[in-house]
Enzyme design. Structure first.
Site, short mmCIF file in Angstrom:
data_model
loop_
_atom_site.label_atom_id
_atom_site.label_comp_id
_atom_site.label_asym_id
_atom_site.label_seq_id
_atom_site.Cartn_x
_atom_site.Cartn_y
_atom_site.Cartn_z
N LYS A 71 0.81 -1.21 0.00
CA LYS A 71 0.00 0.00 0.00
C LYS A 71 0.85 1.27 0.00
CE LYS A 71 -4.36 -1.88 1.59
NZ LYS A 71 -5.44 -1.86 2.61
N ARG A 102 -3.00 -9.96 5.34
CA ARG A 102 -3.46 -10.18 3.97
C ARG A 102 -2.39 -9.62 3.02
NH1 ARG A 102 -6.32 -7.22 0.09
NH2 ARG A 102 -7.79 -8.45 -1.17
#
Length: 295
Positions: A233, A273
């Site tokens: 991210k 995740r």
């Protein structure tokens, strides 16, 4: 899990576990499988059903405890996908992976997709909207009876960056997740099957993401397992750039993601995740060794 059991688990440092998912002596690793043309780091790589199935089998072979199948990008600015298209992308993949013995979750904000995926063999629903995007999601989760990940969410992808406004991000995210849990329980969702996700990157700036990671202990006090989705991210890319690595594209952030996985696991996250299972599996094993009780 009762309130007393949850408190005992927090005090002992063990990983909280929802009913119906694997029990390990470490943080679980969920492998990301985006069956999309436009996901931020791997869009288009597994957009075809056969490609997606092969990738899911590969993630399982790498050691993924769960393979998370998603058919709609939730990157900042992403546009919604028609329900029929999301179903066509995901359900055949879920069905074939489940038939092969892979433990599969469905990454969706839509109740109809969640129900169809569970009927095809999914064992978990991962909803980045926490049930806010579809008013039928809570009743569907209650009916199908599988574990449910409720993510902190304030707005759809196309406008979520405009809602990244906090005075105390840990306190506010904790309070908003607490409200969601109460609402989900009131709609029949079994609290023993709820997993919470602080929603890194969803209506968050980089400084918010780091503060939430440092505040996982506060979030754990809600008494529910935590899933952390940090993989590749923006806040990881920003930290690498500020540390002198330059502009590292998403696919080059896997080693840094593994470092974040270790931090999250050491803080008691139930699951991380990730795109790269190998690196994060090693990372959570190291976290388990680091936090193990010693004489």
């Amino acid at each position: 899990m009762s309130t007393t059991e949850s408190a005992a688990a927090r005090r002992s440092g063990t990983y909280l576990r929802p009913e119906g998912l694997p029990r390990r002596d470490r943080c679980l690793v969920m492998g990301i499988l985006n069956v999309t043309p436009d996901s931020f780091s791997d869009g288009g790589l597994y957009a075809q059903t056969r490609q997606a199935i092969d990738r899911g089998l590969d993630l399982a072979d790498q050691g993924a405890d769960i393979v998370d199948v998603g058919g709609e990008s939730t990157r900042p600015g992403a546009r919604p996908v028609a329900l029929a298209e999301e179903l066509a992308r995901t359900v055949p993949v879920v069905r074939e992976l489940a038939r092969a013995g892979v433990r599969v979750s469905i990454d969706t904000m839509h109740a109809a997709v969640a129900r169809a995926a569970v009927e095809a063999g999914a064992c978990l629903i991962n909803d980045v909207s926490g049930g806010l995007a579809d008013p039928d999601m809570a009743s569907t989760v209650a009916a199908v009876g599988v574990p449910y990940v409720a993510t902190h969410w304030r707005a759809p992808s196309k406008e979520m960056d405009r809602h990244a406004d906090y005075r105390d991000v840990v306190a506010e995210v904790t309070a908003e997740l607490d409200v969601r849990v109460r609402q989900l329980k009131a709609q029949g969702v079994d609290p023993d099957r709820i997993v919470l996700d602080p929603g890194l990157g969803f209506s968050k700036r980089s400084e918010h993401d780091w503060t939430l990671l440092a505040g996982l202990g506060t979030l754990r006090r809600l008494g529910f397992p935590l899933l952390v989705g940090a993989s590749r991210k923006r806040f990881i890319g920003a930290a690498l750039a500020s540390g002198g690595a330059g502009d590292v594209p998403p696919a080059g952030r896997d080693s840094a993601t593994a470092a974040v996985s270790a931090l999250a696991a050491a803080a008691g996250a139930f699951c991380v995740r990730v795109h790269d299972v190998h690196a994060s599996l090693d990372a959570v094993r190291m976290a388990a060794a680091y936090t193990a009780p010693r004489r």
